[in-house]
Design an enzyme around this catalytic site. Structure first.
Site, PDB file in Angstrom:
ATOM      1  N   ASP A  34    -121.494 -45.251  -2.226  1.00 20.04           N
ATOM      2  CA  ASP A  34    -121.442 -43.788  -2.307  1.00 20.04           C
ATOM      3  C   ASP A  34    -120.160 -43.317  -1.614  1.00 20.04           C
ATOM      4  O   ASP A  34    -119.092 -43.283  -2.226  1.00 20.04           O
ATOM      5  CB  ASP A  34    -122.710 -43.235  -1.656  1.00 20.04           C
ATOM      6  N   THR A  35    -120.221 -42.975  -0.332  1.00 19.53           N
ATOM      7  CA  THR A  35    -118.994 -42.560   0.362  1.00 19.53           C
ATOM      8  C   THR A  35    -118.055 -43.751   0.580  1.00 19.53           C
ATOM      9  O   THR A  35    -116.846 -43.591   0.698  1.00 19.53           O
ATOM     10  CB  THR A  35    -119.310 -41.946   1.751  1.00 19.53           C
ATOM     11  N   GLY A  36    -118.636 -44.947   0.680  1.00 23.08           N
ATOM     12  CA  GLY A  36    -117.837 -46.155   0.919  1.00 23.08           C
ATOM     13  C   GLY A  36    -117.843 -46.583   2.378  1.00 23.08           C
ATOM     14  O   GLY A  36    -117.439 -47.698   2.716  1.00 23.08           O
TER      15      GLY A  36
ATOM     16  N   THR B 208    -120.162 -47.475   4.577  1.00 24.18           N
ATOM     17  CA  THR B 208    -120.944 -48.654   4.965  1.00 24.18           C
ATOM     18  C   THR B 208    -120.196 -49.939   4.644  1.00 24.18           C
ATOM     19  O   THR B 208    -120.039 -50.816   5.495  1.00 24.18           O
ATOM     20  CB  THR B 208    -122.304 -48.662   4.216  1.00 24.18           C
TER      21      THR B 208
ATOM     22  N   ASP C  55    -133.796 -46.535  -3.246  1.00 21.63           N
ATOM     23  CA  ASP C  55    -134.943 -45.747  -2.795  1.00 21.63           C
ATOM     24  C   ASP C  55    -134.590 -44.303  -2.506  1.00 21.63           C
ATOM     25  O   ASP C  55    -133.426 -43.950  -2.290  1.00 21.63           O
ATOM     26  CB  ASP C  55    -135.488 -46.347  -1.492  1.00 21.63           C
TER      27      ASP C  55
ATOM     28  N   ARG D 268    -138.376 -48.043  -5.107  1.00 22.08           N
ATOM     29  CA  ARG D 268    -137.542 -49.234  -5.252  1.00 22.08           C
ATOM     30  C   ARG D 268    -138.058 -50.153  -6.353  1.00 22.08           C
ATOM     31  O   ARG D 268    -137.306 -50.931  -6.930  1.00 22.08           O
ATOM     32  CB  ARG D 268    -137.553 -50.056  -3.948  1.00 22.08           C
TER      33      ARG D 268
HETATM   34  P1  IMP Z   1    -122.134 -45.126   1.706  1.00 26.12           P
HETATM   35  O1  IMP Z   1    -121.807 -45.678   3.046  1.00 26.12           O
HETATM   36  O2  IMP Z   1    -122.064 -43.643   1.665  1.00 26.12           O
HETATM   37  O3  IMP Z   1    -121.340 -45.759   0.577  1.00 26.12           O
HETATM   38  O4  IMP Z   1    -123.664 -45.406   1.499  1.00 26.12           O
HETATM   39  C1  IMP Z   1    -124.144 -46.470   0.834  1.00 26.12           C
HETATM   40  C2  IMP Z   1    -125.647 -46.601   1.051  1.00 26.12           C
HETATM   41  O5  IMP Z   1    -126.303 -45.335   0.958  1.00 26.12           O
HETATM   42  C3  IMP Z   1    -126.237 -47.438  -0.053  1.00 26.12           C
HETATM   43  O6  IMP Z   1    -126.265 -48.792   0.317  1.00 26.12           O
HETATM   44  C4  IMP Z   1    -127.614 -46.856  -0.205  1.00 26.12           C
HETATM   45  O7  IMP Z   1    -128.494 -47.479   0.682  1.00 26.12           O
HETATM   46  C5  IMP Z   1    -127.459 -45.409   0.177  1.00 26.12           C
HETATM   47  N1  IMP Z   1    -127.296 -44.562  -1.030  1.00 26.12           N
HETATM   48  C6  IMP Z   1    -126.186 -43.893  -1.428  1.00 26.12           C
HETATM   49  N2  IMP Z   1    -126.388 -43.233  -2.584  1.00 26.12           N
HETATM   50  C7  IMP Z   1    -127.650 -43.520  -2.949  1.00 26.12           C
HETATM   51  C8  IMP Z   1    -128.451 -43.156  -4.083  1.00 26.12           C
HETATM   52  O8  IMP Z   1    -128.045 -42.453  -5.012  1.00 26.12           O
HETATM   53  N3  IMP Z   1    -129.735 -43.648  -4.094  1.00 26.12           N
HETATM   54  C9  IMP Z   1    -130.238 -44.450  -3.106  1.00 26.12           C
HETATM   55  N4  IMP Z   1    -129.512 -44.817  -2.038  1.00 26.12           N
HETATM   56  C10 IMP Z   1    -128.236 -44.359  -1.944  1.00 26.12           C
END
Ligand code: IMP
Ligand code: MG
Length: 176
Positions: free
Chosen positions: A102-104, A106, A158, A164
């Site tokens: 999503d944001t990247g 993680t 989820d 899930r």
């Molecule tokens: P990031 O660090 O924003 O890229 O977040 C990634 C993590 O957020 C993923 O591994 C998911 O666990 C959770 N996440 C982000 N978008 C979604 C979504 O649309 N559905 C479910 N989980 C999400």
């Protein structure tokens, strides 16, 4: 409790096709090598299970649990490890398996964390690449499905730990 409904986005058949295509690419790219796959819990559990069963290269499997999201759809911005990778990865080819980017934040954090253990290589395989909210560039080597936006559930993804187990991917539509 927030009211919402689930709208089908990607069928189980389409997901299966994408997983199969990803496995074929990985088998080609790692021919003659062996892999340590590291699944990001809990979301990647179903994707990883289906993917590894299609891999013909020798594979070892481990998992990591990173906490970044709270209970809902909003990120908390903070990342910590609540279950670490236990297999030795120094000098190994590592493939991170993630459900959705999503944001990247993680993955960029985790990639940097793994690099410190000096693997031979690290690549990332994500089932879904969600583009709209990307804040930091992530080098994604294998992507199954690209979507622009929306909160998705099913096939491991989820919403507050629910849904899930759905075989296909659905979008959460919040009621006004
Ligand atoms: P990031 O660090 O924003 O890229 O977040 C990634 C993590 O957020 C993923 O591994 C998911 O666990 C959770 N996440 C982000 N978008 C979604 C979504 O649309 N559905 C479910 N989980 C999400
Ligand atoms: Mg996740």
């Amino acid at each position: 409790m927030e009211q919402y409904r689930l709208v089908p986005r990607i069928s189980a058949e389409e997901v299966e096709k994408q997983v199969s295509d990803l496995a074929s690419r990985i088998n080609r790219d790692y021919e003659g090598k062996s892999l340590v796959v590291v699944g990001v819990l809990n979301g990647a559990c179903i994707f990883l299970s289906d993917l590894v069963r299609r891999l013909s290269v020798p594979v070892e499997i481990d998992f990591v649990r990173l906490s970044s999201y709270g209970k809902g759809a909003e990120t908390s911005g903070k990342i910590k490890i609540t279950k670490d990778v236990e297999l030795p990865i120094e000098g190994r080819h590592v493939l991170i398996i993630e459900d959705i980017v999503d944001t990247g934040t993680t993955l960029v954090w985790f990639l940097d964390y793994l690099q410190q253990r000096q693997p031979e290589s690290v690549k990332i395989c994500a089932l879904v690449d969600k583009l709209e909210r990307r804040e930091i560039e992530v080098p994604l080597d294998y992507v199954g499905i690209r979507v622009d936006k929306g909160f998705l559930v099913g096939y491991g993804l989820d919403f507050a730990e629910k849904h899930r187990n759905l075989p296909g991917i659905h979008e959460v539509e919040f009621m006004k």
